[in-house]
Design an enzyme around this catalytic site. Structure first.
Site, PDB file in Angstrom:
ATOM      1  N   LYS A 168       0.850  -1.193   0.000  1.00 27.08           N
ATOM      2  CA  LYS A 168       0.000   0.000   0.000  1.00 27.08           C
ATOM      3  C   LYS A 168       0.891   1.251   0.000  1.00 27.08           C
ATOM      4  O   LYS A 168       1.515   1.569   1.003  1.00 27.08           O
ATOM      5  CB  LYS A 168      -0.905   0.015   1.240  1.00 27.08           C
ATOM      6  CG  LYS A 168      -2.037   1.010   1.103  1.00 27.08           C
ATOM      7  CD  LYS A 168      -2.525   1.561   2.422  1.00 27.08           C
ATOM      8  CE  LYS A 168      -1.621   2.586   3.004  1.00 27.08           C
ATOM      9  NZ  LYS A 168      -1.412   3.790   2.173  1.00 27.08           N
ATOM     10  N   GLU A 241      10.181   1.746  10.258  1.00 27.14           N
ATOM     11  CA  GLU A 241      11.248   2.696   9.895  1.00 27.14           C
ATOM     12  C   GLU A 241      10.603   4.069   9.922  1.00 27.14           C
ATOM     13  O   GLU A 241       9.803   4.407   9.046  1.00 27.14           O
ATOM     14  CB  GLU A 241      11.805   2.377   8.505  1.00 27.14           C
ATOM     15  CG  GLU A 241      12.505   1.032   8.410  1.00 27.14           C
ATOM     16  CD  GLU A 241      13.849   0.984   9.121  1.00 27.14           C
ATOM     17  OE1 GLU A 241      14.304   2.018   9.648  1.00 27.14           O
ATOM     18  OE2 GLU A 241      14.444  -0.109   9.161  1.00 27.14           O
ATOM     19  N   CYS A 275      14.406  10.576   5.283  1.00 26.59           N
ATOM     20  CA  CYS A 275      14.377  10.301   6.723  1.00 26.59           C
ATOM     21  C   CYS A 275      15.748  10.549   7.329  1.00 26.59           C
ATOM     22  O   CYS A 275      15.856  11.009   8.453  1.00 26.59           O
ATOM     23  CB  CYS A 275      13.925   8.868   6.959  1.00 26.59           C
ATOM     24  SG  CYS A 275      14.859   7.653   6.031  1.00 26.59           S
ATOM     25  N   GLU A 371      11.067  17.375  13.066  1.00 22.79           N
ATOM     26  CA  GLU A 371      11.569  16.936  11.763  1.00 22.79           C
ATOM     27  C   GLU A 371      10.961  17.831  10.686  1.00 22.79           C
ATOM     28  O   GLU A 371       9.757  17.768  10.439  1.00 22.79           O
ATOM     29  CB  GLU A 371      11.171  15.476  11.531  1.00 22.79           C
ATOM     30  CG  GLU A 371      11.658  14.948  10.204  1.00 22.79           C
ATOM     31  CD  GLU A 371      11.220  13.521   9.910  1.00 22.79           C
ATOM     32  OE1 GLU A 371      10.074  13.153  10.222  1.00 22.79           O
ATOM     33  OE2 GLU A 371      12.042  12.782   9.336  1.00 22.79           O
TER      34      GLU A 371
HETATM   35  P1  NAD Z   1       2.981   8.905   6.970  1.00 23.26           P
HETATM   36  O1  NAD Z   1       3.256   8.255   8.266  1.00 23.26           O
HETATM   37  O2  NAD Z   1       1.997   9.986   6.909  1.00 23.26           O
HETATM   38  O3  NAD Z   1       2.516   7.840   5.881  1.00 23.26           O
HETATM   39  C1  NAD Z   1       3.259   6.684   5.586  1.00 23.26           C
HETATM   40  C2  NAD Z   1       2.326   5.609   5.074  1.00 23.26           C
HETATM   41  O4  NAD Z   1       1.430   5.228   6.113  1.00 23.26           O
HETATM   42  C3  NAD Z   1       1.432   6.033   3.914  1.00 23.26           C
HETATM   43  O5  NAD Z   1       1.321   4.957   3.023  1.00 23.26           O
HETATM   44  C4  NAD Z   1       0.108   6.308   4.589  1.00 23.26           C
HETATM   45  O6  NAD Z   1      -0.998   6.191   3.722  1.00 23.26           O
HETATM   46  C5  NAD Z   1       0.101   5.240   5.641  1.00 23.26           C
HETATM   47  N1  NAD Z   1      -0.804   5.483   6.769  1.00 23.26           N
HETATM   48  C6  NAD Z   1      -1.396   6.633   7.150  1.00 23.26           C
HETATM   49  N2  NAD Z   1      -2.138   6.439   8.264  1.00 23.26           N
HETATM   50  C7  NAD Z   1      -1.991   5.131   8.597  1.00 23.26           C
HETATM   51  C8  NAD Z   1      -2.470   4.324   9.666  1.00 23.26           C
HETATM   52  N3  NAD Z   1      -3.256   4.819  10.621  1.00 23.26           N
HETATM   53  N4  NAD Z   1      -2.093   3.027   9.693  1.00 23.26           N
HETATM   54  C9  NAD Z   1      -1.278   2.519   8.757  1.00 23.26           C
HETATM   55  N5  NAD Z   1      -0.791   3.229   7.726  1.00 23.26           N
HETATM   56  C10 NAD Z   1      -1.133   4.523   7.643  1.00 23.26           C
HETATM   57  O7  NAD Z   1       4.423   9.366   6.462  1.00 23.26           O
HETATM   58  P2  NAD Z   1       4.753  10.229   5.168  1.00 23.26           P
HETATM   59  O8  NAD Z   1       4.367  11.628   5.481  1.00 23.26           O
HETATM   60  O9  NAD Z   1       4.199   9.538   3.969  1.00 23.26           O
HETATM   61  O10 NAD Z   1       6.344  10.085   5.119  1.00 23.26           O
HETATM   62  C11 NAD Z   1       7.204  10.941   5.773  1.00 23.26           C
HETATM   63  C12 NAD Z   1       7.743  10.310   7.039  1.00 23.26           C
HETATM   64  O11 NAD Z   1       8.356   9.051   6.756  1.00 23.26           O
HETATM   65  C13 NAD Z   1       8.834  11.127   7.689  1.00 23.26           C
HETATM   66  O12 NAD Z   1       8.633  11.204   9.082  1.00 23.26           O
HETATM   67  C14 NAD Z   1      10.118  10.374   7.376  1.00 23.26           C
HETATM   68  O13 NAD Z   1      11.174  10.611   8.241  1.00 23.26           O
HETATM   69  C15 NAD Z   1       9.630   8.967   7.401  1.00 23.26           C
HETATM   70  N6  NAD Z   1      10.528   8.105   6.654  1.00 23.26           N
HETATM   71  C16 NAD Z   1      11.285   7.194   7.342  1.00 23.26           C
HETATM   72  C17 NAD Z   1      12.179   6.385   6.671  1.00 23.26           C
HETATM   73  C18 NAD Z   1      13.019   5.388   7.416  1.00 23.26           C
HETATM   74  O14 NAD Z   1      13.559   4.477   6.797  1.00 23.26           O
HETATM   75  N7  NAD Z   1      13.152   5.481   8.725  1.00 23.26           N
HETATM   76  C19 NAD Z   1      12.297   6.472   5.289  1.00 23.26           C
HETATM   77  C20 NAD Z   1      11.518   7.413   4.611  1.00 23.26           C
HETATM   78  C21 NAD Z   1      10.617   8.210   5.313  1.00 23.26           C
END
Ligand code: NAD
Length: 467
Positions: A168, A241, A275, A371
């Site tokens: 997803k 992650e 990230c 962040e």
């Molecule tokens: P997000 O948490 O808003 O969304 C990530 C994913 O989770 C999306 O697919 C979203 O649709 C889904 N999602 C949303 N609500 C959910 C729920 N209640 N249950 C399950 N899934 C749900 O993050 P984002 O804004 O898309 O990405 C940015 C963030 O990701 C930043 O904080 C960044 O640091 C982090 N990130 C971490 C890594 C790592 O490897 N640690 C890598 C890339 C990005």
């Protein structure tokens, strides 16, 4: 650009609904993507569950061969993948091409691994063997900053280990994942990989689904906590992650002119939407002004624009919500610090922010504590090494970090005191496929990549035999 479909049980199907995908470089609709409803989510999980017995019983070399086939198929279409990635995500085309190349390499890397039983102990009385078994259905949930490679570091090891997958993507970058689904439909047995798209509404149902054995999630810390809560019902395996607020510490012996371009790239890569980007920069008092000046010069020289335009070095912020957040950080920077370069959004369509360097900002400012996930870098001054290490560690995050010095031994000593999953010396953002990557503190649980990243998709079973 039309015709994207979900992948459920080996069939490419329309969504129950649709959502608009916006090109962040124009702010206009690129195309419509299919949107799954709850019934389609259940069908996808049921298909993955039904495919699991046969797929997990398929010999590992055969599964590895199919991963290689997938890699080849992505490679054949790498130009189309890269262009689509730039259009939905915003990053400059050469960087999109790099992400696709890394995705191909990721699938190939995992195809080289295997999971042989290990003899842990053998003596006159017993033989103890550890086996690695697949878990079942894996939910692979990805964010919008690196939609393709972050999917591959989940799908690659999950499939090799014998699991089946429901993927997803984030609702603002679903297209490359849907395109990958088309290749899976051609290459893999029905149900082994399923792709659904939501509008940030199906996450709870997917991560709480009784037939999902593991959630491999990359995203924000706030969402990661919800995933953990949801997964508790059936005690699912989790890899999380999550977010980061990486500190880079520049020691006094560094040549500002030499180090600044590398530090700048570490902060501004993907318009700061990584990230593990440098998100706070601590510079020794003696070279503080020189480093700020160099970074300011680099920021002013950066070509910001549509990622499809040749020569673009930095693309837009990926989506409107994040654009609004970054604007808030710019406001905070103006109020609490001194802008060295940038500081504004571009007066054009799309979600563009000038690369921004901010100096003389206090540790308690939002731009330092939170962040930012955008091209806005706070540069902080220090004079004492113990003090700066404690400032760097004064955060709930613990993803990455870096130390910059011409004295590698001294740098190693400082790096060893940073409480993060990864700490680099004289570089940042260097992630190897064979090197485990994991967050400390609230930056995550479990590792991706490397052998650990494969074993995370297995259950170890100990077989303890009397002799
Ligand atoms: P997000 O948490 O808003 O969304 C990530 C994913 O989770 C999306 O697919 C979203 O649709 C889904 N999602 C949303 N609500 C959910 C729920 N209640 N249950 C399950 N899934 C749900 O993050 P984002 O804004 O898309 O990405 C940015 C963030 O990701 C930043 O904080 C960044 O640091 C982090 N990130 C971490 C890594 C790592 O490897 N640690 C890598 C890339 C990005």
């Amino acid at each position: 650009m039309t015709g994207f479909r979900l992948l459920i049980k080996g069939r490419l199907v329309p969504g129950a609904g649709a959502l608009d995908v916006i090109n962040p470089a124009t702010g206009r609709t690129l195309t419509a993507a299919p949107r799954a409803d709850r019934a389609q989510l259940d069908q996808a999980v049921a298909a993955a569950k039904a495919a699991f017995p046969t797929w997990s019983a398929t010999p590992l070399p055969r599964r590895a061969a199919l991963l290689v086939k997938l890699a080849e198929a992505v490679e054949v279409e790498q130009g189309d993948f890269a262009r689509l990635l730039t259009q939905e995500q915003g990053k400059p085309l050469p960087q999109a091409a790099d992400e696709i190349a890394l995705s191909v390499a990721t699938l190939r890397y995992f195809a080289t691994l295997d999971l042989p039983p290990e003899v842990l102990k053998e003596d006159a009385t017993r033989k103890v063997v550890r086996q690695h078994k697949p878990l079942g259905v894996v939910a692979a949930i990805t964010p919008w900053n690196f939609p393709v490679v972050l999917l591959m570091i989940k799908v690659g090891p999950a499939l090799l280990a014998g699991n089946t997958v429901v993927a997803k993507p984030a609702p603002t970058t679903p297209l490359t994942t849907l395109k990958f689904g088309e290749l899976c439909a051609r290459i893999l047995p029905a149900g082994v990989v399923n792709v659904i798209v939501d509008q940030n509404d199906l996450g709870p149902a997917l991560t709480g689904h009784p037939d999902v054995a593991k959630v491999a999630f990359t995203g924000s810390t706030a969402t990661g906590k919800k995933v953990m809560e949801n997964a508790a019902g059936t005690l699912k395996r989790l890899t999380l992650e999550l977010g980061g607020n990486d500190a880079a510490i520049v020691l006094a012996d560094v040549d500002p002119k030499e180090a600044a371009p590398k530090i700048y790239a570490g902060a501004m890569f993907n318009a700061g939407q990584a990230c593990i980007a440098i998100k706070r920069l601590y510079v020794h008092d003696s070279i503080y002004d020189a480093v700020c000046d160099e970074l300011g010069r680099l920021a002013r020289e950066t070509v910001v624009g549509d990622g499809l335009e040749p020569g673009t070095q930095m693309g837009p912020i990926q989506n409107q919500a994040q654009f609004e957040k970054v604007k808030g950080f710019l406001e905070d920077a103006r109020r609490n610090g001194t802008i060295v370069a940038g500081g504004r959004v571009l007066e054009r369509q799309g979600y563009f922010v000038q690369p921004t360097i901010v100096r003389d900002i206090p540790d308690h400012a939002r731009l330092v504590r939170e962040e930012q996930f955008g091209p806005v870098l706070p540069v902080l001054r220090y004079s004492d090494i113990d003090e700066v290490i404690s400032r760097a560690n004064d955060t709930d995050f613990g993803l990455g970090g870096s130390v910059w010095s011409t004295d590698r031994d001294r740098a190693f000593g400082v790096a060893a005191r940073i409480n993060s999953g990864t700490v680099w010396v004289n570089k940042h953002l260097d992630v190897g496929l064979d090197t485990p990557f994991a967050g400390a503190k609230q930056s995550g649980i479990g590792a991706e990549m490397g052998r650990e990243g494969l074993e995370a998709f297995t259950q170890a079973t100990i077989i303890n035999m009397a002799k």
